[in-house]
Enzyme design. Structure first.
Site, short mmCIF file in Angstrom:
data_model
loop_
_atom_site.label_atom_id
_atom_site.label_comp_id
_atom_site.label_asym_id
_atom_site.label_seq_id
_atom_site.Cartn_x
_atom_site.Cartn_y
_atom_site.Cartn_z
CG HIS A 136 49.66 40.53 39.04
ND1 HIS A 136 49.71 39.17 39.22
CD2 HIS A 136 49.54 41.06 40.30
CE1 HIS A 136 49.61 38.88 40.51
NE2 HIS A 136 49.51 40.01 41.19
CD GLU A 137 49.95 44.73 41.28
OE1 GLU A 137 48.95 44.83 42.02
OE2 GLU A 137 50.88 43.94 41.53
CG HIS A 183 45.36 42.45 42.62
ND1 HIS A 183 44.81 41.36 43.28
CD2 HIS A 183 46.71 42.24 42.62
CE1 HIS A 183 45.80 40.53 43.65
NE2 HIS A 183 46.95 41.04 43.25
CG HIS A 241 38.76 40.87 43.05
ND1 HIS A 241 39.56 40.05 43.82
CD2 HIS A 241 37.49 40.43 43.28
CE1 HIS A 241 38.82 39.17 44.46
NE2 HIS A 241 37.56 39.37 44.16
#
Length: 676
Positions: free
Chosen positions: A467-468, A471, A474
């Site tokens: 998940h991190e 990010h 991105h």
């Protein structure tokens, strides 16, 4: 002049952590603010007519030095803080808040911005430039530029107080987390705990010169105890300690702070002409209005509640049959859920953990990023770091060009707040013809290696890392001209799409076989275990959905109303949880007083966005599944239209360019097993 106010004389222009002293920060901030003010003055005193370049562009590139100091300082305040840093944070936050107001309430500057904005039909702007112009204009109009002078003063006072209250809120939670220890001296009290968790508890006790075992409120200590400890009374004690952070009527109590923050946010919104704080926030979100958010949450609630009630009844019956439990309590949730999951799927985290050695999972995330987006990760030890635990990487593309510098910080310690997050030390932008590459960081709190075992992750920790890392991608793959539109600078209910979509790869055989190998034998994770992971992925999805929705509804109950009548934080919370609660309330616990996402972080009126983004990510991943989870064409579209574009266009426009259609909630309900 502090080292922080100079161009860093380091390879890749990374932060020179070891040369920065705590006492450098305050003077660096003060000088950084002066320098940023001078850049603003240069814009307002420019004798030429306002143009996009000399006003809007100049404004976006201004304050780079101050932004860099801020990112270093506030990241340290989250990941490696101490009393001195916290004291500086209290002193600096109002200065930054005041400086921010100095910009948005600067009449000369606003006149120039408005002049460009009013003539935008005659300017031949790119889509990105149009977005930047809109953002800058709204940045002024939504933050008081059109207010009368006395109201501007009031706005300044509110913003200053809010910045201090939010910091104080976080400091209290960290202090309460650090203050609690459950010291166990009888091995029987650890019955049910996996060997790794026992060993970690023993090591923690030894590190503090104590006999026996120590359990704390840090997640890697707290979660295993709540999941596996047979001693119900100790689970109750630990659960109540976790739930009463900021709610103990002591000097670290957050009740008044919560009431004050909610009230000030409401007053601020009213001052600016908005009905509530949520109306103000949501104007700049995909969801647009509090009414839409509430109806979105309630629609999901309607679908999830029957499933959640059935799951809860099954759990109640199971606990009664197994241990004669007449009334399930919150401290029974993790324990009996894990036991039921083992019974239904013959699967538990202890079976899985040997296949998820931290180093292998990191390499797995890197391999997935390589197969999808052509990125290479090379660990380098020539970069300064703020703590010895931090890992540093150079990220390049297939042509060997630098894409990003990447920091990863995985283990809990005193001075580091709980949870997991992604952040940045340097943004991506194109300035003076140079594409400045970003410096991105992820921070987690995973189980530390022990004397006998490496760091072995639970499956939940594996998905957290992915998940991190989503990010982080991105941030890393950002490719925009302007810093304020780069990377994760997108609408808040779009920012979770890249992170949540990447979690999907953790459930796929094709991906797991790349990195899930036994830490002792190197055997690839057996297909039978992968099948069980998939089969159990919707286990208690109804209850999990209800839990997430309860947080979103609690957030809206604080921010989508006039909070003036709320006098009792606990009573208000019980009321807000009315439609979503399954377990009996615990009188001495309160969530709002430690709900950092909405009272300290940036999620006020935005907690719903986790669920909103799940709709996007389930729909997006269905596209990958249709074409193949490593399909290059789909990955290229995701990189081109989502990961690299930042906030340059409306997120729904970007999503449709990637997907060819608007997202459908059915994909999420299908994945969650909630579609009958």
């Amino acid at each position: 002049m502090s080292i922080l106010n100079n161009t860093f004389n380091t390879k890749y222009n990374t932060a020179p952590f070891s040369s920065i002293k705590t006492e450098d920060f305050l003077p660096a901030f003060k000088l950084g603010i002066e320098n940023a003010k001078a850049e603003i003055d240069a814009i307002t005193k420019n004798n030429e007519s306002p143009t996009f370049e000399n006003t809007i562009e100049a404004l976006d590139y201004s304050g780079e030095e101050l932004d860099r100091i801020s990112s270093i300082f506030f990241n340290l305040n989250s990941a490696e803080t101490n009393d001195d840093i916290q004291k500086i944070a209290q002193e600096v936050s109002p200065l930054l808040s005041e400086f921010s107001n100095d910009i948005t309430l600067n009449e000369e500057l606003f006149k120039r911005v408005k002049s460009v904005y009013d003539s935008k039909a005659d300017l031949e702007l790119t889509t990105e430039q149009e977005t930047l112009l809109d953002k800058k204009y709204k940045g002024f109009s939504r933050n008081g530029a059109n207010l009368a002078e006395d109201k501007k003063d009031k706005l300044r006072a509110i913003d200053k107080e809010l910045s201090q209250l939010k910091l104080k809120f976080g400091e209290h939670i960290l202090a309460e987390t650090n203050a609690y220890e459950m010291h166990l001296t009888e091995e029987s009290d650890l019955s049910g705990l996996p060997e790794g968790a026992k060993e970690a508890a023993k090591q923690l006790a030894e590190s503090k010169d104590k006999d026996g075992w120590l359990i704390t409120l840090d997640y890697p200590s707290y979660i295993p105890f709540m999941t596996y400890a047979d001693n119900r009374a100790l689970r109750e004690e630990l659960s109540k300690a976790f739930g009463r952070k900021g709610f103990q009527n002591n000097e670290l109590d957050n009740q008044d702070i919560v009431l004050k923050i909610a009230q000030l946010r409401f007053e601020r919104a009213q001052l600016l002409g908005y009905q509530t704080h949520a109306h103000f926030v949501l104007e700049e979100r995909m969801a647009e209005t509090p009414e839409k958010v509430t109806s979105f949450l309630n629609e999901l609630l309607e679908k999830a509640k029957p499933a959640a009630k059935d799951e809860f009844k099954e759990l109640e019956d199971f606990a009664k049959d197994l241990d004669g439990i007449d009334q399930l309590q919150k401290w029974d949730s993790g324990y009996y859920s894990e036991k039921l999951k083992q019974k239904l799927f013959d699967l538990d985290d202890e079976q899985l953990k040997p296949y998820f050695k931290l180093e292998n999972v990191i390499n797995g995330a890197f391999t997935v990023a390589n197969k999808l987006f052509g990125l290479q990760f090379e660990e380098i030890n020539t970069i300064d770091k703020y703590h010895e635990d931090v890992l540093t990487y150079k990220v390049t593309d297939n042509d060997g060009e630098l894409v990003s510098i990447f920091y990863a910080d995985f283990f809990p310690r005193t001075g580091k707040r709980n949870g997991a997050w992604m952040t940045s030390y340097k943004p991506q932008m194109i300035k003076n013809g140079v594409n400045e590459r970003p410096h991105v960081s992820i921070v987690c709190n995973f189980t530390k290696p022990t004397k006998s075992k490496p760091s072995l992750l639970t499956f939940n920790e594996v998905t957290t890392l992915f998940h991190e890392f989503g990010h982080a991608l991105h941030g890393m793959l950002a490719n925009t001209t302007y810093p304020s539109l780069s990377g994760t600078s997108v609408y808040w209910d779009f920012v979770e799409l890249p992170s949540q979509v990447l979690e999907n790869w953790c459930y796929e055989k094709e991906a797991l076989e790349l990195f899930a190998t036994h830490y002792e034998t190197a055997a690839v994770i057996p297909m039978a275990l992968i099948d069980k992971i998939k089969a159990s992925s919707t286990f208690h999805e109804g209850m999990q959905t209800l839990r997430q929705l309860s947080f979103g509804l609690l957030d809206m109950s604080w921010h989508g109303v006039d909070p003036s009548e709320i006098k009792d934080v606990k009573a208000h919370e019980v009321d807000a949880f009315g439609d979503t609660s399954l377990y009996p309330d615990v009188a001495e616990n309160c969530m709002s007083t430690s709900f950092s996402h909405i009272f300290q972080g940036g999620y006020s009126s935005g907690y719903y966005s986790y669920k909103w983004a799940e709709v996007l990510d389930a729909d997006a991943f269905e596209y990958f599944k249709e074409e193949g989870i490593f399909n290059k064409a789909v990955a290229d579209k995701f990189k081109t239209f989502v990961l690299s574009q930042g906030g340059t266009e409306n997120p729904m426009t970007l999503y449709k360019k990637f997907r060819g259609q608007e997202p459908k909630p059915e994909a999420l309900l299908r994945r969650a097993g909630l579609l009958k």
